[in-house]
Enzyme design. Structure first.
Site, PDB file in Angstrom:
ATOM      1  N   ARG A  89      15.212  26.729 -22.440  1.00 35.85           N
ATOM      2  CA  ARG A  89      14.745  27.807 -23.706  1.00 35.85           C
ATOM      3  C   ARG A  89      15.871  27.922 -25.233  1.00 35.85           C
ATOM      4  NH1 ARG A  89      11.439  29.827 -21.219  1.00 35.85           N
ATOM      5  NH2 ARG A  89      10.385  31.871 -20.782  1.00 35.85           N
ATOM      6  N   ARG A 128      -3.676  37.310 -18.924  1.00 39.50           N
ATOM      7  CA  ARG A 128      -3.615  36.181 -17.830  1.00 39.50           C
ATOM      8  C   ARG A 128      -3.101  37.230 -16.755  1.00 39.50           C
ATOM      9  NH1 ARG A 128       1.818  32.085 -18.554  1.00 39.50           N
ATOM     10  NH2 ARG A 128       3.007  34.552 -18.608  1.00 39.50           N
ATOM     11  N   ARG A 161       1.320  39.665 -14.081  1.00 35.86           N
ATOM     12  CA  ARG A 161       3.228  39.717 -14.426  1.00 35.86           C
ATOM     13  C   ARG A 161       3.658  41.269 -15.113  1.00 35.86           C
ATOM     14  NH1 ARG A 161       5.025  33.701 -15.740  1.00 35.86           N
ATOM     15  NH2 ARG A 161       6.294  35.441 -17.289  1.00 35.86           N
ATOM     16  N   ARG A 172       8.530  39.874 -25.669  1.00 29.52           N
ATOM     17  CA  ARG A 172       8.984  38.030 -25.836  1.00 29.52           C
ATOM     18  C   ARG A 172       8.590  37.654 -26.352  1.00 29.52           C
ATOM     19  NH1 ARG A 172       5.569  37.137 -21.320  1.00 29.52           N
ATOM     20  NH2 ARG A 172       6.055  34.811 -20.579  1.00 29.52           N
TER      21      ARG A 172
HETATM   22  P1  AMP Z   1       8.489  31.994 -18.399  1.00 32.98           P
HETATM   23  O1  AMP Z   1       7.711  32.299 -16.914  1.00 32.98           O
HETATM   24  O2  AMP Z   1       8.190  31.171 -18.844  1.00 32.98           O
HETATM   25  O3  AMP Z   1       7.452  32.915 -19.460  1.00 32.98           O
HETATM   26  O4  AMP Z   1       9.719  33.054 -17.585  1.00 32.98           O
HETATM   27  C1  AMP Z   1       9.883  34.612 -16.928  1.00 32.98           C
HETATM   28  C2  AMP Z   1      11.835  34.993 -18.047  1.00 32.98           C
HETATM   29  O5  AMP Z   1      12.354  34.559 -16.530  1.00 32.98           O
HETATM   30  C3  AMP Z   1      11.516  34.975 -18.986  1.00 32.98           C
HETATM   31  O6  AMP Z   1      10.898  35.810 -20.327  1.00 32.98           O
HETATM   32  C4  AMP Z   1      12.992  34.806 -19.152  1.00 32.98           C
HETATM   33  O7  AMP Z   1      13.730  36.267 -18.966  1.00 32.98           O
HETATM   34  C5  AMP Z   1      13.430  33.815 -17.674  1.00 32.98           C
HETATM   35  N1  AMP Z   1      13.520  32.357 -17.837  1.00 32.98           N
HETATM   36  C6  AMP Z   1      12.827  31.840 -17.175  1.00 32.98           C
HETATM   37  N2  AMP Z   1      13.124  31.067 -18.164  1.00 32.98           N
HETATM   38  C7  AMP Z   1      14.093  31.169 -18.626  1.00 32.98           C
HETATM   39  C8  AMP Z   1      15.227  29.926 -19.277  1.00 32.98           C
HETATM   40  N3  AMP Z   1      15.214  28.801 -19.315  1.00 32.98           N
HETATM   41  N4  AMP Z   1      16.355  31.262 -19.892  1.00 32.98           N
HETATM   42  C9  AMP Z   1      16.521  32.075 -19.215  1.00 32.98           C
HETATM   43  N5  AMP Z   1      15.971  32.634 -19.178  1.00 32.98           N
HETATM   44  C10 AMP Z   1      14.962  32.472 -18.354  1.00 32.98           C
END
Ligand code: AMP
Length: 221
Positions: A89, A128, A161, A172
């Site tokens: 990320r 979603r 979620r 976000r």
């Molecule tokens: P996602 O399902 O990929 O949208 O991730 C949900 C949340 O998990 C994000 O908003 C972050 O808070 C955390 N997260 C997921 N992947 C990462 C990453 N590679 N680095 C930091 N935080 C992450």
């Protein structure tokens, strides 16, 4: 080992495409968001720590995230490769991944960015729903389940979620689009980036991803 990084903003369709691609390639789909949500459900110390950031739509600190991802890559089912979704990320995570793979003589083979304009992202994220059991993604209008409120794949209940609620979505996106751009630029500089149009249908995006993976010599952007 084949390592594919799928890049895209929240709501670009990474999770859906990563599931489909993992099936086609026969390697696991590893989503750091799913790993964090599982840790939150388990109530582990890492989950408790991660939750503070996730609730605010912020990135979890790199040391926690990188350690968790490297542990996952060390598991036996990842020996043949992985589809990474939601990682890296930022640039530090991309560099940590390269260093860890280099130790095993491996590298990121493909980085595919699924491109969707931000107004379409807000509309997609607010509709979603994901299944409680495995996080399989659905959308109220674009990809509804066959039975309302139930996952087509495992029958578990569909939930929204916390971070897909409207007030968190814009935060976000604002926070994450900047670091996504850095990661896209990182892979563009190493020459492995391919971009696909994420506004196309699920099948057409899947086809474009296959074409991007097959096409290593031409199409670099
Ligand atoms: P996602 O399902 O990929 O949208 O991730 C949900 C949340 O998990 C994000 O908003 C972050 O808070 C955390 N997260 C997921 N992947 C990462 C990453 N590679 N680095 C930091 N935080 C992450």
């Amino acid at each position: 080992m084949t390592v594919v990084v799928l890049l895209g903003a929240p709501g670009a369709g990474k999770g859906t495409q990563a599931d489909l691609l993992a099936d086609r390639m026969g390697i696991p789909h590893v989503a750091t968001g799913d790993l964090f949500r599982a840790a939150v459900r388990d109530g582990s110390p890492m989950g408790i720590e991660a939750r503070r950031y996730m609730e605010r739509g912020q990135l979890v600190p790199d040391d926690i995230t990188i350690r968790m991802l490297l542990d996952r890559l060390a598991q036996r089912d990842a020996a043949g490769g992985v589809i990474l979704d939601g990682f890296p990320r930022n640039r530090a995570q991309a560099e940590a991944l390269d260093a860890a793979l280099a130790e095993r003589g491996a590298t990121v083979d493909h980085a595919v960015s699924i491109e969707v304009p931000s107004d379409a992202l807000v509309e997609r994220l607010s509709g979603r729903w994901v299944c409680r059991e495995a996080g399989h993604p659905y959308h109220e209008t674009a990809h509804p389940p066959r039975v309302p409120g139930r996952c087509d794949l495992d029958g578990s209940a569909l939930i929204q979620r916390d971070d897909d609620k409207a007030e968190t979505i814009r935060a976000r996106l604002a926070i994450q689009l900047g670091s996504l751009r850095d990661v896209v630029n990182y892979y563009r500089a190493t020459g492995i980036l391919r971009q696909v149009d994420g506004l196309a249908s699920i099948d057409d995006v899947a086809e474009a991803i296959d074409a991007a993976l097959a096409d290593d010599a031409v199409g670099a952007v």
